[in-house]
Design a protein around this motif. Sequence first.
Motif, PDB file in Angstrom:
ATOM      1  N   ARG A  62       5.182   5.340  -6.666  1.00 48.90           N
ATOM      2  CA  ARG A  62       5.900   6.439  -6.005  1.00 48.90           C
ATOM      3  C   ARG A  62       5.652   6.461  -4.502  1.00 48.90           C
ATOM      4  N   TRP A  63       4.524   5.903  -4.065  1.00 46.46           N
ATOM      5  CA  TRP A  63       4.219   5.977  -2.635  1.00 46.46           C
ATOM      6  C   TRP A  63       3.866   4.639  -2.003  1.00 46.46           C
ATOM      7  N   HIS A  64       3.443   3.649  -2.767  1.00 51.95           N
ATOM      8  CA  HIS A  64       3.059   2.365  -2.160  1.00 51.95           C
ATOM      9  C   HIS A  64       4.182   1.347  -2.334  1.00 51.95           C
ATOM     10  N   PRO A  65       4.751   0.848  -1.234  1.00 53.48           N
ATOM     11  CA  PRO A  65       5.889  -0.065  -1.335  1.00 53.48           C
ATOM     12  C   PRO A  65       5.567  -1.384  -2.028  1.00 53.48           C
ATOM     13  N   SER A  66       4.315  -1.776  -2.084  1.00 58.03           N
ATOM     14  CA  SER A  66       3.930  -3.036  -2.724  1.00 58.03           C
ATOM     15  C   SER A  66       3.732  -2.901  -4.225  1.00 58.03           C
ATOM     16  N   SER A  67       3.596  -1.686  -4.701  1.00 65.45           N
ATOM     17  CA  SER A  67       3.333  -1.444  -6.118  1.00 65.45           C
ATOM     18  C   SER A  67       4.651  -1.329  -6.880  1.00 65.45           C
ATOM     19  N   PHE A  88       2.854  -6.386  -8.398  1.00 67.54           N
ATOM     20  CA  PHE A  88       2.964  -6.104  -6.972  1.00 67.54           C
ATOM     21  C   PHE A  88       3.869  -7.114  -6.267  1.00 67.54           C
ATOM     22  N   GLN A  89       4.257  -6.732  -5.065  1.00 69.67           N
ATOM     23  CA  GLN A  89       4.889  -7.652  -4.130  1.00 69.67           C
ATOM     24  C   GLN A  89       4.287  -7.338  -2.770  1.00 69.67           C
ATOM     25  N   VAL A  90       3.415  -8.221  -2.305  1.00 66.89           N
ATOM     26  CA  VAL A  90       2.723  -8.043  -1.038  1.00 66.89           C
ATOM     27  C   VAL A  90       3.117  -9.182  -0.110  1.00 66.89           C
ATOM     28  N   ALA A  91       3.580  -8.838   1.070  1.00 66.78           N
ATOM     29  CA  ALA A  91       3.977  -9.823   2.074  1.00 66.78           C
ATOM     30  C   ALA A  91       4.933 -10.859   1.484  1.00 66.78           C
ATOM     31  N   GLY A  92       5.830 -10.390   0.622  1.00 66.92           N
ATOM     32  CA  GLY A  92       6.822 -11.272   0.025  1.00 66.92           C
ATOM     33  C   GLY A  92       6.363 -12.023  -1.210  1.00 66.92           C
ATOM     34  N   ARG A  93       5.104 -11.884  -1.577  1.00 65.59           N
ATOM     35  CA  ARG A  93       4.562 -12.595  -2.743  1.00 65.59           C
ATOM     36  C   ARG A  93       4.433 -11.647  -3.925  1.00 65.59           C
ATOM     37  N   ARG A  94       5.027 -12.048  -5.057  1.00 64.69           N
ATOM     38  CA  ARG A  94       4.921 -11.256  -6.284  1.00 64.69           C
ATOM     39  C   ARG A  94       3.728 -11.739  -7.102  1.00 64.69           C
ATOM     40  N   GLY A  95       3.145 -10.821  -7.836  1.00 69.36           N
ATOM     41  CA  GLY A  95       2.039 -11.199  -8.702  1.00 69.36           C
ATOM     42  C   GLY A  95       1.607 -10.048  -9.580  1.00 69.36           C
ATOM     43  N   ALA A 113     -11.731  -2.958  -7.422  1.00 72.63           N
ATOM     44  CA  ALA A 113     -11.791  -4.394  -7.131  1.00 72.63           C
ATOM     45  C   ALA A 113     -10.717  -5.089  -7.954  1.00 72.63           C
ATOM     46  N   GLY A 114      -9.971  -5.969  -7.298  1.00 73.05           N
ATOM     47  CA  GLY A 114      -8.873  -6.655  -7.960  1.00 73.05           C
ATOM     48  C   GLY A 114      -9.227  -8.071  -8.364  1.00 73.05           C
ATOM     49  N   GLU A 115      -8.556  -8.514  -9.427  1.00 67.30           N
ATOM     50  CA  GLU A 115      -8.735  -9.881  -9.918  1.00 67.30           C
ATOM     51  C   GLU A 115      -7.374 -10.438 -10.323  1.00 67.30           C
ATOM     52  N   ILE A 116      -7.085 -11.639  -9.831  1.00 67.91           N
ATOM     53  CA  ILE A 116      -5.846 -12.338 -10.180  1.00 67.91           C
ATOM     54  C   ILE A 116      -6.232 -13.688 -10.765  1.00 67.91           C
ATOM     55  N   ASP A 117      -5.809 -13.930 -11.987  1.00 65.21           N
ATOM     56  CA  ASP A 117      -6.099 -15.202 -12.654  1.00 65.21           C
ATOM     57  C   ASP A 117      -7.579 -15.579 -12.583  1.00 65.21           C
ATOM     58  N   GLY A 118      -8.443 -14.606 -12.794  1.00 65.73           N
ATOM     59  CA  GLY A 118      -9.875 -14.865 -12.848  1.00 65.73           C
ATOM     60  C   GLY A 118     -10.582 -14.991 -11.513  1.00 65.73           C
ATOM     61  N   ARG A 119      -9.888 -14.758 -10.405  1.00 62.78           N
ATOM     62  CA  ARG A 119     -10.557 -14.841  -9.097  1.00 62.78           C
ATOM     63  C   ARG A 119     -10.417 -13.512  -8.358  1.00 62.78           C
ATOM     64  N   ALA A 120     -11.395 -13.225  -7.520  1.00 56.16           N
ATOM     65  CA  ALA A 120     -11.391 -11.981  -6.756  1.00 56.16           C
ATOM     66  C   ALA A 120     -10.148 -11.913  -5.880  1.00 56.16           C
ATOM     67  N   ALA A 121      -9.530 -10.725  -5.845  1.00 57.27           N
ATOM     68  CA  ALA A 121      -8.274 -10.573  -5.105  1.00 57.27           C
ATOM     69  C   ALA A 121      -8.324  -9.452  -4.075  1.00 57.27           C
ATOM     70  N   GLY A 122      -9.464  -8.934  -3.804  1.00 59.12           N
ATOM     71  CA  GLY A 122      -9.567  -7.897  -2.793  1.00 59.12           C
ATOM     72  C   GLY A 122     -10.145  -6.607  -3.333  1.00 59.12           C
ATOM     73  N   VAL A 123     -10.462  -5.723  -2.411  1.00 54.90           N
ATOM     74  CA  VAL A 123     -11.036  -4.422  -2.737  1.00 54.90           C
ATOM     75  C   VAL A 123     -10.263  -3.364  -1.964  1.00 54.90           C
ATOM     76  N   VAL A 124      -9.895  -2.302  -2.652  1.00 57.23           N
ATOM     77  CA  VAL A 124      -9.231  -1.163  -2.026  1.00 57.23           C
ATOM     78  C   VAL A 124     -10.166   0.033  -2.143  1.00 57.23           C
ATOM     79  N   SER A 125     -10.365   0.727  -1.019  1.00 56.07           N
ATOM     80  CA  SER A 125     -11.197   1.934  -1.015  1.00 56.07           C
ATOM     81  C   SER A 125     -10.397   3.082  -0.437  1.00 56.07           C
ATOM     82  N   TYR A 126     -10.533   4.248  -1.060  1.00 54.10           N
ATOM     83  CA  TYR A 126      -9.960   5.475  -0.536  1.00 54.10           C
ATOM     84  C   TYR A 126     -11.128   6.388  -0.180  1.00 54.10           C
TER      85      TYR A 126
END
Length: 181
Positions: A62-67, A88-95, A113-126
């Motif tokens: 509802r609020w994040h364009p990548s979600s 998601f679609q981040v910087a033109g990349r879907r996943g 903490a995010g994981e994509i295909d078994g590898r670390a994909a970043g951390v989001v903090s609020y």
Amino acid sequence: MKRLTHRTWKRWAFALLALAVLVAALFVPMNAGRTRIVTEADIARPPAEVFAYVTTPANWPRWHPSSLAVSGDADHPLTVGESVVEDFQVAGRRGRVTWRVTAREPERLWRIAGEIDGRAAGVVSYSLAPAAGGTHFVREFEYRAPNLLFALLNRFSLRARIDAESAQAVRQLKATLEGKH
């Protein structure tokens, strides 16, 4: 002494460039390639309301364009250890990423903490703090370059796009929660 032809010079230049890239790929520490994107806004809502909304993954599209979509048990504020899957679609990349909650301090801090295909994909903090008339909200996204190619793409293209998408997300969050969207 034999004179080098133009073609030979080109070959030598290409070989030296290839060697430099190989050396950089082998010796440039990728853990130093961390990117941290911080966006913030003052939102005219109490911290408890903002916290409940942003920590409920079903609200993200509802609020994040990548979600694009969130699946799993996503209809409530997640607690430490809970996880959801996000398309998601981040910087033109879907996943597809699996987010797991790693920290939660009600009305103050929430981290996934995010994981994509078994590898670390970043951390989001609020991070949230009471502010005059509402909440000071800070969204931080941290990720690292897993290889030299990603580091180069990030430096020259991806980071700017992700930064713009993050800024848009926080603007849309503010507008949504303040009833202007």
